[in-house]
Motif scaffolding. Structure first.
Motif, PDB file in Angstrom:
ATOM      1  N   HIS A  60       0.840  -1.209   0.000  1.00 11.97           N
ATOM      2  CA  HIS A  60       0.000   0.000   0.000  1.00 11.97           C
ATOM      3  C   HIS A  60       0.870   1.253   0.000  1.00 11.97           C
ATOM      4  O   HIS A  60       0.603   2.209  -0.744  1.00 11.97           O
ATOM      5  CB  HIS A  60      -0.907  -0.019   1.230  1.00 11.97           C
ATOM      6  N   CYS A  64       1.028   4.170  -3.040  1.00  6.81           N
ATOM      7  CA  CYS A  64       0.680   5.583  -2.850  1.00  6.81           C
ATOM      8  C   CYS A  64       1.798   6.526  -3.286  1.00  6.81           C
ATOM      9  O   CYS A  64       1.537   7.678  -3.648  1.00  6.81           O
ATOM     10  CB  CYS A  64       0.310   5.845  -1.394  1.00  6.81           C
ATOM     11  N   CYS A  69      -2.449   6.769  -4.577  1.00  4.11           N
ATOM     12  CA  CYS A  69      -3.044   5.508  -4.106  1.00  4.11           C
ATOM     13  C   CYS A  69      -4.100   5.044  -5.101  1.00  4.11           C
ATOM     14  O   CYS A  69      -5.315   5.189  -4.874  1.00  4.11           O
ATOM     15  CB  CYS A  69      -3.673   5.709  -2.731  1.00  4.11           C
ATOM     16  N   LEU A 117      -6.661  -2.605  -1.401  1.00  5.13           N
ATOM     17  CA  LEU A 117      -5.296  -2.530  -0.881  1.00  5.13           C
ATOM     18  C   LEU A 117      -5.232  -1.684   0.390  1.00  5.13           C
ATOM     19  O   LEU A 117      -4.551  -2.046   1.355  1.00  5.13           O
ATOM     20  CB  LEU A 117      -4.376  -1.953  -1.960  1.00  5.13           C
ATOM     21  N   ALA A 118      -5.946  -0.560   0.411  1.00  5.07           N
ATOM     22  CA  ALA A 118      -5.966   0.302   1.599  1.00  5.07           C
ATOM     23  C   ALA A 118      -6.612  -0.413   2.783  1.00  5.07           C
ATOM     24  O   ALA A 118      -6.139  -0.310   3.926  1.00  5.07           O
ATOM     25  CB  ALA A 118      -6.718   1.595   1.290  1.00  5.07           C
ATOM     26  N   ALA A 121      -4.227  -3.229   4.081  1.00  5.40           N
ATOM     27  CA  ALA A 121      -3.113  -2.693   4.877  1.00  5.40           C
ATOM     28  C   ALA A 121      -3.570  -2.427   6.306  1.00  5.40           C
ATOM     29  O   ALA A 121      -2.859  -2.738   7.273  1.00  5.40           O
ATOM     30  CB  ALA A 121      -2.577  -1.417   4.238  1.00  5.40           C
ATOM     31  N   GLY A 301      -3.177   7.579   2.708  1.00  5.74           N
ATOM     32  CA  GLY A 301      -4.194   7.007   1.829  1.00  5.74           C
ATOM     33  C   GLY A 301      -4.919   8.027   0.977  1.00  5.74           C
ATOM     34  O   GLY A 301      -5.654   7.658   0.047  1.00  5.74           O
TER      35      GLY A 301
END
Length: 321
Positions: A60, A64, A69, A117-118, A121, A301
């Motif tokens: 992640h 970014c 991101c 993905l965010a 994480a 993020g």
């Protein structure tokens, strides 16, 4: 002065616009089980191999820093980001693809790979005894992924000034820098990325003088000169699987593995943040790190996200539609 004020106002409004487009519960109507599906997927992999947690967090972070991101790091291809030298050792792709496959079966064409993905994480940190937080979602996936654009990723060789610029270019300050590097509390690296500190720091056969002597001997035992450069070493040798403030104590005491991490103690601004986390009262300051890490991850993020009609919602995370 008026032009400067108007420019500052425009930047502020642009930031507000991005934050207003990302929101917690973005999929509450369109795909209400998205967070539960991502969490169960991450947990199933974590239960088999806890080292997947730092892998997902790094994935992640690296996403970014290049193109924002937008899940571009997930795109496969000979010239894609994931094949750059700076992305050597990236892992966790199969976790994201697994979650994406399940979500496509439930809510086709709705949930972006960048959001998966965010969320992954966040779940990886939580499973490692770290903090949890509400992840604002609504990101769209990018269509461009070039290894040549990964040159701005932080490197173990970076000085503080270089680290500072790379983070500042993404709207992240010194406090964010130190806090996010604290993710190394659950990370690993390979001997080849730091062994020069142990044997030939200034090409004259000496070691890095900032390494604590006792720790130097430990690292030399783990990474013998001309030994296996691919051997993995925990970045926090005291509690490698637990998300805590031990990493910052290591930096304070000269026990950081990577040169870039140890350099955080050599700069007055970053040193003060390290010291505030390291301290002497583990419990109290550990909670403070948890709180600051949540804020820093939400800020990370938000970096250069694509929203609205920008980008796309990929059907498969490894390739554009």
């Amino acid at each position: 002065m008026e032009e400067i004020w108007l420019f500052s106002l425009m930047i502020f409004l642009m930031i507000l616009a991005v934050q207003s487009q990302l929101k917690t519960g973005f999929y509450s109507s369109s795909c209400p089980n998205v967070e539960a599906i991502v969490r169960s997927t991450v947990e199933s992999y974590y239960n088999k191999d806890p080292t997947i947690a730092p892998g997902l967090l790094r994935l992640h972070f690296h996403d970014c820093f290049v193109q924002g991101c937008d899940g571009s790091v997930l795109i496969a291809g000979s010239s894609a980001e994931q094949n750059s030298l700076a992305n050597t050792g990236l892992r966790g792709f199969e976790v994201i693809e697994d979650a994406k496959s399940q979500l496509e079966a439930k809510c086709p064409g709705v949930v972006s790979c960048a959001d998966i993905l965010a969320l992954a994480a966040r779940d990886a940190v939580d499973l490692s005894d770290g903090p949890s937080w509400s992840v604002p979602t609504g990101r769209r996936d990018g269509r461009i992924s070039l290894s040549s654009q990964a040159s701005n990723l932080p490197s173990p060789l970076d000085s503080i000034s270089v680290q500072r610029k790379k983070f500042a270019d993404k709207g992240l300050d010194d406090h964010d820098l130190v806090t996010l590097v604290g993710a190394h509390t659950i990370g690993q690296t390979e001997c080849r990325f730091f062994s020069y500190r142990l044997y030939n720091f200034t090409t004259t056969g000496n070691s890095d003088p900032t390494i604590n002597q006792d720790f130097l001997f430990q690292l030399q035992a783990l990474c013998p000169n001309k030994g296996n450069g691919l051997r993995k070493v925990s970045l926090d040798t005291d509690s490698p699987a637990k998300f805590d403030v031990s990493f910052f104590k290591n930096v304070r005491d000269g026990n950081a593995v990577l040169e870039s991490d140890q350099r955080l103690w050599g700069d007055p601004n970053t040193q003060s943040v390290v010291q505030s986390y390291a301290g002497n009262i583990r419990g109290l300051l550990g909670l403070r790190f948890d709180y600051e890490f949540r804020k820093a991850m939400i800020k990370l993020g938000n970096v250069e996200v694509k929203t609205g009609t920008q980008g796309e919602i990929r059907k498969v995370c490894s390739k554009v539609n």
